[in-house]
Motif scaffolding. Sequence first.
Motif, PDB file in Angstrom:
ATOM      1  N   GLY A 262       0.789  -1.220   0.000  1.00 46.29           N
ATOM      2  CA  GLY A 262       0.000   0.000   0.000  1.00 46.29           C
ATOM      3  C   GLY A 262       0.819   1.266   0.000  1.00 46.29           C
ATOM      4  N   ALA A 263       2.138   1.143   0.128  1.00 42.79           N
ATOM      5  CA  ALA A 263       2.998   2.333   0.131  1.00 42.79           C
ATOM      6  C   ALA A 263       3.156   2.866  -1.290  1.00 42.79           C
ATOM      7  CB  ALA A 263       4.355   1.997   0.724  1.00 42.79           C
ATOM      8  N   ASP A 264       3.110   4.180  -1.418  1.00 43.06           N
ATOM      9  CA  ASP A 264       3.317   4.815  -2.727  1.00 43.06           C
ATOM     10  C   ASP A 264       4.799   4.920  -3.071  1.00 43.06           C
ATOM     11  OD1 ASP A 264       0.490   5.724  -3.478  1.00 43.06           O
ATOM     12  OD2 ASP A 264       0.703   6.488  -1.432  1.00 43.06           O
ATOM     13  N   ALA A 265       5.655   4.859  -2.074  1.00 43.08           N
ATOM     14  CA  ALA A 265       7.110   4.860  -2.292  1.00 43.08           C
ATOM     15  C   ALA A 265       7.752   4.240  -1.061  1.00 43.08           C
ATOM     16  CB  ALA A 265       7.633   6.269  -2.528  1.00 43.08           C
ATOM     17  N   ILE A 266       8.951   3.688  -1.254  1.00 43.94           N
ATOM     18  CA  ILE A 266       9.685   3.057  -0.167  1.00 43.94           C
ATOM     19  C   ILE A 266      11.100   3.615  -0.139  1.00 43.94           C
ATOM     20  CG2 ILE A 266      10.522   0.869   0.789  1.00 43.94           C
ATOM     21  CD1 ILE A 266       8.249  -0.516  -0.761  1.00 43.94           C
ATOM     22  N   VAL A 267      11.591   3.888   1.052  1.00 46.75           N
ATOM     23  CA  VAL A 267      12.966   4.338   1.249  1.00 46.75           C
ATOM     24  C   VAL A 267      13.558   3.483   2.353  1.00 46.75           C
ATOM     25  CG1 VAL A 267      12.304   6.116   2.938  1.00 46.75           C
ATOM     26  CG2 VAL A 267      14.437   6.377   1.658  1.00 46.75           C
ATOM     27  N   THR A 268      14.864   3.292   2.343  1.00 45.27           N
ATOM     28  CA  THR A 268      15.485   2.465   3.371  1.00 45.27           C
ATOM     29  C   THR A 268      16.869   2.997   3.710  1.00 45.27           C
ATOM     30  OG1 THR A 268      15.881   0.182   4.048  1.00 45.27           O
ATOM     31  CG2 THR A 268      16.467   0.761   1.782  1.00 45.27           C
ATOM     32  N   VAL A 269      17.625   2.227   4.524  1.00 44.21           N
ATOM     33  CA  VAL A 269      18.816   2.777   5.175  1.00 44.21           C
ATOM     34  C   VAL A 269      20.137   2.344   4.557  1.00 44.21           C
ATOM     35  CG1 VAL A 269      17.619   3.019   7.384  1.00 44.21           C
ATOM     36  CG2 VAL A 269      18.823   0.892   6.867  1.00 44.21           C
ATOM     37  N   SER A 270      20.130   1.380   3.633  1.00 45.17           N
ATOM     38  CA  SER A 270      21.384   0.961   3.003  1.00 45.17           C
ATOM     39  C   SER A 270      21.094   0.301   1.663  1.00 45.17           C
ATOM     40  CB  SER A 270      22.154  -0.021   3.910  1.00 45.17           C
ATOM     41  OG  SER A 270      21.506  -1.286   3.941  1.00 45.17           O
ATOM     42  N   ALA A 274      18.067  -2.295   0.493  1.00 48.28           N
ATOM     43  CA  ALA A 274      17.191  -1.931  -0.631  1.00 48.28           C
ATOM     44  C   ALA A 274      17.058  -3.106  -1.603  1.00 48.28           C
ATOM     45  CB  ALA A 274      17.747  -0.705  -1.353  1.00 48.28           C
ATOM     46  N   GLU A 275      18.165  -3.800  -1.874  1.00 51.76           N
ATOM     47  CA  GLU A 275      18.123  -4.940  -2.782  1.00 51.76           C
ATOM     48  C   GLU A 275      17.327  -6.098  -2.182  1.00 51.76           C
ATOM     49  OE1 GLU A 275      19.062  -5.340  -5.910  1.00 51.76           O
ATOM     50  OE2 GLU A 275      19.568  -3.212  -5.931  1.00 51.76           O
ATOM     51  N   LEU A 276      17.506  -6.336  -0.886  1.00 54.50           N
ATOM     52  CA  LEU A 276      16.752  -7.403  -0.227  1.00 54.50           C
ATOM     53  C   LEU A 276      15.249  -7.135  -0.284  1.00 54.50           C
ATOM     54  CD1 LEU A 276      18.801  -8.289   2.986  1.00 54.50           C
ATOM     55  CD2 LEU A 276      18.164  -9.852   1.148  1.00 54.50           C
ATOM     56  N   LEU A 277      14.862  -5.896  -0.024  1.00 54.11           N
ATOM     57  CA  LEU A 277      13.442  -5.545  -0.070  1.00 54.11           C
ATOM     58  C   LEU A 277      12.872  -5.742  -1.472  1.00 54.11           C
ATOM     59  CD1 LEU A 277      13.475  -2.309   2.130  1.00 54.11           C
ATOM     60  CD2 LEU A 277      12.385  -4.478   2.719  1.00 54.11           C
ATOM     61  N   ARG A 278      13.621  -5.328  -2.474  1.00 56.20           N
ATOM     62  CA  ARG A 278      13.152  -5.481  -3.862  1.00 56.20           C
ATOM     63  C   ARG A 278      12.945  -6.950  -4.199  1.00 56.20           C
ATOM     64  NH1 ARG A 278      15.182  -6.792  -8.544  1.00 56.20           N
ATOM     65  NH2 ARG A 278      17.304  -6.943  -7.702  1.00 56.20           N
ATOM     66  N   GLU A 279      13.927  -7.788  -3.836  1.00 56.19           N
ATOM     67  CA  GLU A 279      13.838  -9.208  -4.177  1.00 56.19           C
ATOM     68  C   GLU A 279      12.763  -9.908  -3.351  1.00 56.19           C
ATOM     69  OE1 GLU A 279      17.740 -10.753  -3.543  1.00 56.19           O
ATOM     70  OE2 GLU A 279      18.669  -9.457  -5.069  1.00 56.19           O
ATOM     71  N   HIS A 280      12.713  -9.649  -2.064  1.00 56.27           N
ATOM     72  CA  HIS A 280      11.797 -10.377  -1.185  1.00 56.27           C
ATOM     73  C   HIS A 280      10.340 -10.042  -1.473  1.00 56.27           C
ATOM     74  CE1 HIS A 280      10.533 -12.498   2.440  1.00 56.27           C
ATOM     75  NE2 HIS A 280       9.780 -11.456   2.744  1.00 56.27           N
ATOM     76  N   HIS A 281      10.067  -8.763  -1.743  1.00 57.31           N
ATOM     77  CA  HIS A 281       8.684  -8.343  -1.956  1.00 57.31           C
ATOM     78  C   HIS A 281       8.322  -8.233  -3.441  1.00 57.31           C
ATOM     79  CE1 HIS A 281       7.761  -7.558   2.266  1.00 57.31           C
ATOM     80  NE2 HIS A 281       8.934  -6.998   2.387  1.00 57.31           N
ATOM     81  N   GLY A 282       9.260  -8.560  -4.324  1.00 56.74           N
ATOM     82  CA  GLY A 282       8.980  -8.498  -5.760  1.00 56.74           C
ATOM     83  C   GLY A 282       8.642  -7.097  -6.226  1.00 56.74           C
ATOM     84  N   LEU A 283       9.373  -6.102  -5.746  1.00 55.35           N
ATOM     85  CA  LEU A 283       9.077  -4.709  -6.082  1.00 55.35           C
ATOM     86  C   LEU A 283       9.516  -4.387  -7.507  1.00 55.35           C
ATOM     87  CD1 LEU A 283      10.312  -3.034  -2.753  1.00 55.35           C
ATOM     88  CD2 LEU A 283       7.982  -3.765  -3.349  1.00 55.35           C
ATOM     89  N   ARG A 285      10.401  -1.430  -8.328  1.00 56.88           N
ATOM     90  CA  ARG A 285      11.362  -0.336  -8.202  1.00 56.88           C
ATOM     91  C   ARG A 285      12.193  -0.562  -6.939  1.00 56.88           C
ATOM     92  NH1 ARG A 285       9.252   5.913  -7.444  1.00 56.88           N
ATOM     93  NH2 ARG A 285      11.244   6.870  -6.819  1.00 56.88           N
ATOM     94  N   THR A 286      13.516  -0.477  -7.062  1.00 52.65           N
ATOM     95  CA  THR A 286      14.385  -0.609  -5.903  1.00 52.65           C
ATOM     96  C   THR A 286      14.175   0.582  -4.979  1.00 52.65           C
ATOM     97  OG1 THR A 286      16.043  -1.775  -7.214  1.00 52.65           O
ATOM     98  CG2 THR A 286      16.770  -0.862  -5.109  1.00 52.65           C
ATOM     99  N   PRO A 287      13.955   0.349  -3.688  1.00 53.18           N
ATOM    100  CA  PRO A 287      13.751   1.469  -2.765  1.00 53.18           C
ATOM    101  C   PRO A 287      14.918   2.457  -2.795  1.00 53.18           C
ATOM    102  CG  PRO A 287      13.135  -0.583  -1.712  1.00 53.18           C
ATOM    103  CD  PRO A 287      13.776  -0.948  -3.016  1.00 53.18           C
ATOM    104  N   ALA A 288      14.599   3.726  -2.599  1.00 49.33           N
ATOM    105  CA  ALA A 288      15.633   4.747  -2.467  1.00 49.33           C
ATOM    106  C   ALA A 288      16.376   4.533  -1.154  1.00 49.33           C
ATOM    107  CB  ALA A 288      15.000   6.130  -2.510  1.00 49.33           C
ATOM    108  N   VAL A 289      17.560   5.112  -1.037  1.00 52.49           N
ATOM    109  CA  VAL A 289      18.391   4.931   0.150  1.00 52.49           C
ATOM    110  C   VAL A 289      18.719   6.284   0.766  1.00 52.49           C
ATOM    111  CG1 VAL A 289      20.633   4.137   1.017  1.00 52.49           C
ATOM    112  CG2 VAL A 289      19.388   2.773  -0.677  1.00 52.49           C
ATOM    113  N   VAL A 290      18.447   6.392   2.069  1.00 51.91           N
ATOM    114  CA  VAL A 290      18.879   7.542   2.869  1.00 51.91           C
ATOM    115  C   VAL A 290      19.692   6.976   4.016  1.00 51.91           C
ATOM    116  CG1 VAL A 290      18.171   9.471   4.337  1.00 51.91           C
ATOM    117  CG2 VAL A 290      16.889   8.960   2.246  1.00 51.91           C
ATOM    118  N   LEU A 291      21.019   7.111   3.937  1.00 51.71           N
ATOM    119  CA  LEU A 291      21.885   6.619   4.994  1.00 51.71           C
ATOM    120  C   LEU A 291      21.625   7.399   6.282  1.00 51.71           C
ATOM    121  CD1 LEU A 291      25.239   6.394   2.984  1.00 51.71           C
ATOM    122  CD2 LEU A 291      23.686   4.504   3.548  1.00 51.71           C
TER     123      LEU A 291
END
Length: 512
Positions: A262-270, A274-283, A285-291
């Motif tokens: 249900g999220a319109d966009a996803i951001v993460t910390v590394s 980001a790659e794990l989230l894309r693969e696991h949830h079948g996204l 678009r790879t989530p953006a990263v904000v360290l």
Amino acid sequence: MNAASAPGRVVMVVANRIDGDSRVQKSAQSMSEAGWDVHLVGLSVSGRQEHYRHGDATYHKIPVPKMDPPKNLRRRLAALRYPLAYGDTARIKHGDTRIKAERIELEAIDDERGQGRDGLLRPPRHVRRLARKVQRFWIGRRIGQTRARDSYAARDDGRIDRFERGWWTLLLGDRVWRRLDIDAVRIELALQPEIIRLEPDLIHAHDMHPIGICARAAARIRRSGRTVKLLYDAHEFVPGCDTLPADRFESLVRYERRYLPGADAIVTVSEPLAELLREHHGLDRTPAVVLNAPLTPDYSRPDPGDIRSACGLGADTPLGVYSGWAAPERKIEWIIEAAARIPGFHVAFLVNRPNHPYVKSLISLGTALGVADRLHFRGYVDYADLPRFLSTADVGIHPMQSGPINHEIALPNKFFEYSHARLPLVVSDVKTLSEEVRRIGNGEVFASGDIGGLVVAIEKVLANPDAYRSAYRDPDVLAEYTWERQVHTYVELYEELIGPAPVPVSEGALGV
């Protein structure tokens, strides 16, 4: 407070007390400076609602209501297995007190024999003593059953628990989180009305716990005819949190899986996360990263003091520091065990919960090893002042245990904070962190769990700290690792979701 929404109103949501969560606080302040009307919603521990301005953002802390968890199968079986148990554990103390009171009364009757006039209810002494023995046996049996019942009911992840978890999962699917984790329900009851009351244009959900709350709040807002966007800020890889209690782990995995779409966009910390989230949830678009980098130290702020002076140590005393969350999985005890092998080495711990049982166990360990006088425990300092405060230490230590996937992919805020303090680092060989330390050359790496290796690494740094500090002489090394640089990604996502900020972005806000 007037809840009428201004254009560009952002409601950030976090399922903690806000204080000490530097990423959340920095996000709220930076996006306020960038021109959005930011409200940060979290939990109150005072038992009352708190609404106040902090910096340029508005904070809303809401108390969580009390709520009994559903009576699970194990508890129902415990009640049948121990039928004499008190319904309330507090009755154990009442039973002990009653036995003591009756013993005193029996002794007093014996002492007062022949004094005054007694009523009809005065059986012979041997009958009264027998009655007291029966009473003690009965109450003792009930106390024993109560303790046994509570111990049995508190067991986790046995066959009974696995059967019940599977049964409810079969019936409810991913909605099983409501049955398995009562805290998620309680937090939603607290926070969702506040989110809706603030009439956001964008809901920014920080970490795994608020994603469902925010997704469901967004759905309610949309049903009322208003438009709202949802940004999910994933701080951890939830399927990697398998050290949590089994019910909570299952709940969180299914909770995120149900509401992340249900999220319109996803951001993460590394990048690895980001790659794990894309693969696991079948996204798509790879989530953006904000360290989770710190703010560039601001020397125009009042002097926050420094860690060495706060510990009462001279310039020649070797001093290491650990700053951050204190929990058993962080293996902070390894630092204390290493300190015991390094003569004269002091360690300062800036931790979130100085009075927590785990921290008290660390203090006890220091006492047992004879180094209590060389350990210094303190609470957090303001995130904006932390690098300056740490800068007088000799080494920053992070002994994170290898193995758990969230440890292996993490580039934790300690790495950035120690680096901006210009400290040499000593870190365990978790993959992402150790690779970055080796690449920059600002520290030593030891094998996780090897106390001797940790001792050697600390001694190498103490013997020649300038060799490691020299890595910071190149300004490009830390340029990317500043919050001012990272916040540009948030601005781009916000503009993509709800358009430009209604107030022009200031150059100071974005560090340009």
